[in-house]
Design an enzyme around this catalytic site. Sequence first.
Site, PDB file in Angstrom:
ATOM      1  N   SER A 423       0.821  -1.199   0.000  1.00 29.51           N
ATOM      2  CA  SER A 423       0.000   0.000   0.000  1.00 29.51           C
ATOM      3  C   SER A 423       0.858   1.253   0.000  1.00 29.51           C
ATOM      4  O   SER A 423       0.368   2.336  -0.246  1.00 29.51           O
ATOM      5  CB  SER A 423      -0.938   0.001   1.209  1.00 29.51           C
ATOM      6  OG  SER A 423      -0.209  -0.317   2.373  1.00 29.51           O
ATOM      7  N   HIS A 444      -3.069  -3.285  -6.084  1.00 28.43           N
ATOM      8  CA  HIS A 444      -3.433  -2.774  -4.759  1.00 28.43           C
ATOM      9  C   HIS A 444      -4.921  -2.993  -4.535  1.00 28.43           C
ATOM     10  O   HIS A 444      -5.763  -2.281  -5.091  1.00 28.43           O
ATOM     11  CB  HIS A 444      -3.070  -1.279  -4.656  1.00 28.43           C
ATOM     12  CG  HIS A 444      -3.373  -0.696  -3.308  1.00 28.43           C
ATOM     13  ND1 HIS A 444      -4.102   0.460  -3.144  1.00 28.43           N
ATOM     14  CD2 HIS A 444      -3.065  -1.128  -2.065  1.00 28.43           C
ATOM     15  CE1 HIS A 444      -4.217   0.713  -1.850  1.00 28.43           C
ATOM     16  NE2 HIS A 444      -3.600  -0.229  -1.178  1.00 28.43           N
ATOM     17  N   GLU A 456      -6.259  -1.274  -7.818  1.00 28.26           N
ATOM     18  CA  GLU A 456      -5.389  -0.354  -8.548  1.00 28.26           C
ATOM     19  C   GLU A 456      -4.244  -1.171  -9.127  1.00 28.26           C
ATOM     20  O   GLU A 456      -3.535  -1.848  -8.378  1.00 28.26           O
ATOM     21  CB  GLU A 456      -4.848   0.731  -7.606  1.00 28.26           C
ATOM     22  CG  GLU A 456      -5.935   1.658  -7.095  1.00 28.26           C
ATOM     23  CD  GLU A 456      -5.442   2.660  -6.053  1.00 28.26           C
ATOM     24  OE1 GLU A 456      -5.917   3.794  -6.059  1.00 28.26           O
ATOM     25  OE2 GLU A 456      -4.587   2.294  -5.212  1.00 28.26           O
ATOM     26  N   ASN A 494      -5.917   6.475  -2.105  1.00 29.30           N
ATOM     27  CA  ASN A 494      -5.424   7.011  -0.835  1.00 29.30           C
ATOM     28  C   ASN A 494      -4.831   8.398  -1.016  1.00 29.30           C
ATOM     29  O   ASN A 494      -4.934   9.237  -0.116  1.00 29.30           O
ATOM     30  CB  ASN A 494      -4.432   6.042  -0.190  1.00 29.30           C
ATOM     31  CG  ASN A 494      -5.156   4.823   0.376  1.00 29.30           C
ATOM     32  OD1 ASN A 494      -6.336   4.911   0.732  1.00 29.30           O
ATOM     33  ND2 ASN A 494      -4.484   3.690   0.431  1.00 29.30           N
TER      34      ASN A 494
HETATM   35  P1  NAI Z   1      -1.095  -9.136   7.564  1.00 29.32           P
HETATM   36  O1  NAI Z   1      -0.132  -8.827   8.633  1.00 29.32           O
HETATM   37  O2  NAI Z   1      -2.514  -9.371   7.902  1.00 29.32           O
HETATM   38  O3  NAI Z   1      -0.624 -10.398   6.742  1.00 29.32           O
HETATM   39  C1  NAI Z   1       0.697 -10.552   6.293  1.00 29.32           C
HETATM   40  C2  NAI Z   1       0.979 -12.047   6.208  1.00 29.32           C
HETATM   41  O4  NAI Z   1       2.229 -12.207   5.567  1.00 29.32           O
HETATM   42  C3  NAI Z   1       1.072 -12.737   7.557  1.00 29.32           C
HETATM   43  O5  NAI Z   1       0.211 -13.851   7.580  1.00 29.32           O
HETATM   44  C4  NAI Z   1       2.524 -13.183   7.629  1.00 29.32           C
HETATM   45  O6  NAI Z   1       2.701 -14.402   8.334  1.00 29.32           O
HETATM   46  C5  NAI Z   1       2.848 -13.314   6.176  1.00 29.32           C
HETATM   47  N1  NAI Z   1       4.276 -13.293   5.895  1.00 29.32           N
HETATM   48  C6  NAI Z   1       5.247 -12.573   6.456  1.00 29.32           C
HETATM   49  N2  NAI Z   1       6.424 -12.896   5.928  1.00 29.32           N
HETATM   50  C7  NAI Z   1       6.206 -13.834   5.007  1.00 29.32           C
HETATM   51  C8  NAI Z   1       7.037 -14.583   4.136  1.00 29.32           C
HETATM   52  N3  NAI Z   1       8.357 -14.399   4.119  1.00 29.32           N
HETATM   53  N4  NAI Z   1       6.449 -15.482   3.314  1.00 29.32           N
HETATM   54  C9  NAI Z   1       5.111 -15.656   3.315  1.00 29.32           C
HETATM   55  N5  NAI Z   1       4.305 -15.011   4.145  1.00 29.32           N
HETATM   56  C10 NAI Z   1       4.837 -14.118   4.978  1.00 29.32           C
HETATM   57  O7  NAI Z   1      -0.961  -7.953   6.508  1.00 29.32           O
HETATM   58  P2  NAI Z   1      -2.014  -7.445   5.448  1.00 29.32           P
HETATM   59  O8  NAI Z   1      -2.843  -6.409   6.039  1.00 29.32           O
HETATM   60  O9  NAI Z   1      -2.646  -8.592   4.783  1.00 29.32           O
HETATM   61  O10 NAI Z   1      -1.061  -6.692   4.399  1.00 29.32           O
HETATM   62  C11 NAI Z   1      -0.338  -7.383   3.409  1.00 29.32           C
HETATM   63  C12 NAI Z   1       0.074  -6.380   2.357  1.00 29.32           C
HETATM   64  O11 NAI Z   1      -1.078  -5.756   1.808  1.00 29.32           O
HETATM   65  C13 NAI Z   1       0.934  -5.266   2.877  1.00 29.32           C
HETATM   66  O12 NAI Z   1       1.878  -4.938   1.898  1.00 29.32           O
HETATM   67  C14 NAI Z   1      -0.035  -4.136   3.101  1.00 29.32           C
HETATM   68  O13 NAI Z   1       0.551  -2.866   3.019  1.00 29.32           O
HETATM   69  C15 NAI Z   1      -0.979  -4.352   1.935  1.00 29.32           C
HETATM   70  N6  NAI Z   1      -2.315  -3.799   2.060  1.00 29.32           N
HETATM   71  C16 NAI Z   1      -3.039  -3.908   3.235  1.00 29.32           C
HETATM   72  C17 NAI Z   1      -4.317  -3.400   3.308  1.00 29.32           C
HETATM   73  C18 NAI Z   1      -5.143  -3.558   4.538  1.00 29.32           C
HETATM   74  O14 NAI Z   1      -6.208  -2.929   4.619  1.00 29.32           O
HETATM   75  N7  NAI Z   1      -4.738  -4.356   5.503  1.00 29.32           N
HETATM   76  C19 NAI Z   1      -4.942  -2.700   2.145  1.00 29.32           C
HETATM   77  C20 NAI Z   1      -4.146  -2.722   0.965  1.00 29.32           C
HETATM   78  C21 NAI Z   1      -2.873  -3.220   0.949  1.00 29.32           C
END
Ligand code: NAI
Length: 665
Positions: A423, A444, A456, A494
């Site tokens: 993001s 995104h 996006e 955003n």
């Molecule tokens: P999250 O913390 O819920 O999930 C991330 C996951 O990645 C965790 O399950 C973790 O165990 C896993 N992970 C970490 N290292 C890893 C690896 N080496 N190999 C495989 N899995 C691994 O985070 P979330 O919210 O899902 O965010 C993920 C991405 O999406 C980020 O880049 C964030 O900026 C982006 N994003 C998040 C939004 C939101 O509303 N939460 C909206 C849009 C984008």
Amino acid sequence: MGKMLNMVVDESGIGVVTIDSPGSKVNIWSLEAFEDFRRLLSELEIAKGIRGVVFISGKADNFLAGADLKMIAQIEDEAEAQKVLELFHRAFERLLAMGLPTVAAIHGHCLGGGLEFALACTARIAREGKATCFNFPEGSLGLLPGGGGTQRLPRLIGAGAVELILKGTSLTAAQALELGIIDRLVPAEGDLLGEARAFCEAIGAGTAELKRPVHDFSGIDAVAEAARSEFLKGTRGREIPGPLLALQAIGEGVKLPLREGLELEKQLFVKAVLTPEAKGSIHSFFLKGMTDRPQAMMSEGFVPLPLEKVAVLGFGTMGRGIVIDILRNTRLPVLVKDVPEALEPGKAFVRKILAGMAEKNRLREPVDTVLGRLTMTSEYAPVFGELDLVIEAVFEDLTVKKQVYGELSRVIREDCIVASNTSSIPITAMAPFVTAPARFGGTHFFSPVWLMQLVEVIRGETTAAATIDQLLHFASLIRKRPIVCSDNAGFVVNAMLFPHLLNALQYIEEGNAIEEVDRAMTRFGMPVGPIRLTDEVGIDVPYKALVGMGIPQETLKKVVAAGRFGLKKSGKGFFLKDGTVDPEVLPLIARREPHPRSEEEIQLGILTAMVRMGKDLLDRQIVADVRMIDAGMIWGIGFPADKGGPMKWADLIGLSRKLFGRNFY
Ligand code: NAI
């Protein structure tokens, strides 16, 4: 160009008119269609021995989809609106004046002006089928039926027409029969034309029974009033002219003779079609079409690469959502990778959401079948070599992403496309971590992914056009509405929300209450106010993003420093559980010289700031097309569709000219 209406008269004197707009997938009432209809009427007027006419479509799943919306969108003044309306009314009147029995033989979509035409015929017969539906969608376009629909439908079926027209309810053929909109039903495999012909003959011979009850409209005012308050509940008090004028047309029109009712409907249509709400809604309709079929956003001649196996890295909030949408909208096998302890909880969550969808009949296959396409791993197994696309959704941390891309690059094929769901990290900054930067871009998504329609698609400096095309193709496969943009802090949506929040905070610091600022924006039509949105997203998220952009917003800084990351995130934020503002947050507001604003000033101030950001995105070529901004805001954040998106709205109210001397469209 060939003719849209072709008539063949059979030996019994029944003219069969096939409606088949040349070169178009659907039949619509365009200027050319009316011209052709006038020609057909002249043909009918001089023809000898015709005893009735059947109208049937030559298209596979479409009778008549209504008026050409490009024609409607171009209407700029009352005279033009009248002219367009007369096209419908003259054509229908001339047909009726011939006194011939006419039968609309319907299969496929029968919508808006198409349904009005069917209602102007003597009778209607329809064939059952998946695509056969009856609907007045005018309300959702900020309009009302203007070709007689508000008058003929209630006269045919009674006060039930109010709800159908106001809500734009879509009816199946069987439902239309039950309500009396159509007279006869032919089974899906039945002979529609044969039945219609026989029906037409029987009407002519006076042997067909047509139910045409005389309805009592003495209670119509109460029905209209109840429908009005229900409608206003749905818009949270916003008066959108088109649908409300439809109510007036029905309520007042049914008390008049048909001819006068039709005149009233015309006057009200003219009023509606010139409103910004109608123009905004029609604009959004076209944006919807653009994002429904993103082919037009792809390079010319692009042929999608085979997409047979997909992986998602990270099974957290976003990874789970992305997996859900791939599984339910495609038949693709999905591989997901995360640490071992994240796998089973992730799967359980996916199962729960899919089961909820199945319960509401929103899943095409049983949950277990859908889940059967999911495999999970915590290792970069050899199966990674079979992947065509990998979506990365791991922690938002450059070091983690670097490591993940390094490991991934060792196991995937060189032609595999990789996209990050980041993001805030520029795609260009991560491109050196993959072996093929040309095949690396951004997708995104918005949370919760299965509910939010937008994605996006992000072009980094090294992303190839073919990669963007392929990601657009993927987005459409999983039924997302994509927009394309370049790397930018906050990408499009955003980025547009930053000024929206900054101005909202400024107004609060200058003396407006939090509730006042939020209410001003929900009254404008936003689903939530800027402060509530921030509380829900997590207050630290925009705070950190703004700090990264060199804008250390004072109030956010104090709120975050007090450990208030939002009600959901840390149990404390701007609001209490009951929805009211938490009094503890008030001393944290960085007060400034008082300058309280009226509701209109708040709305205009916040929206002007957004529109200026939109202009900046265009000037810096973050987006190549202003429609990307409007589509992004409608489907990414719920900007009111009847306003057409912030940039179209600025054009419609004259703000674009005032600020920049020209319109964006
Ligand atoms: P999250 O913390 O819920 O999930 C991330 C996951 O990645 C965790 O399950 C973790 O165990 C896993 N992970 C970490 N290292 C890893 C690896 N080496 N190999 C495989 N899995 C691994 O985070 P979330 O919210 O899902 O965010 C993920 C991405 O999406 C980020 O880049 C964030 O900026 C982006 N994003 C998040 C939004 C939101 O509303 N939460 C909206 C849009 C984008």
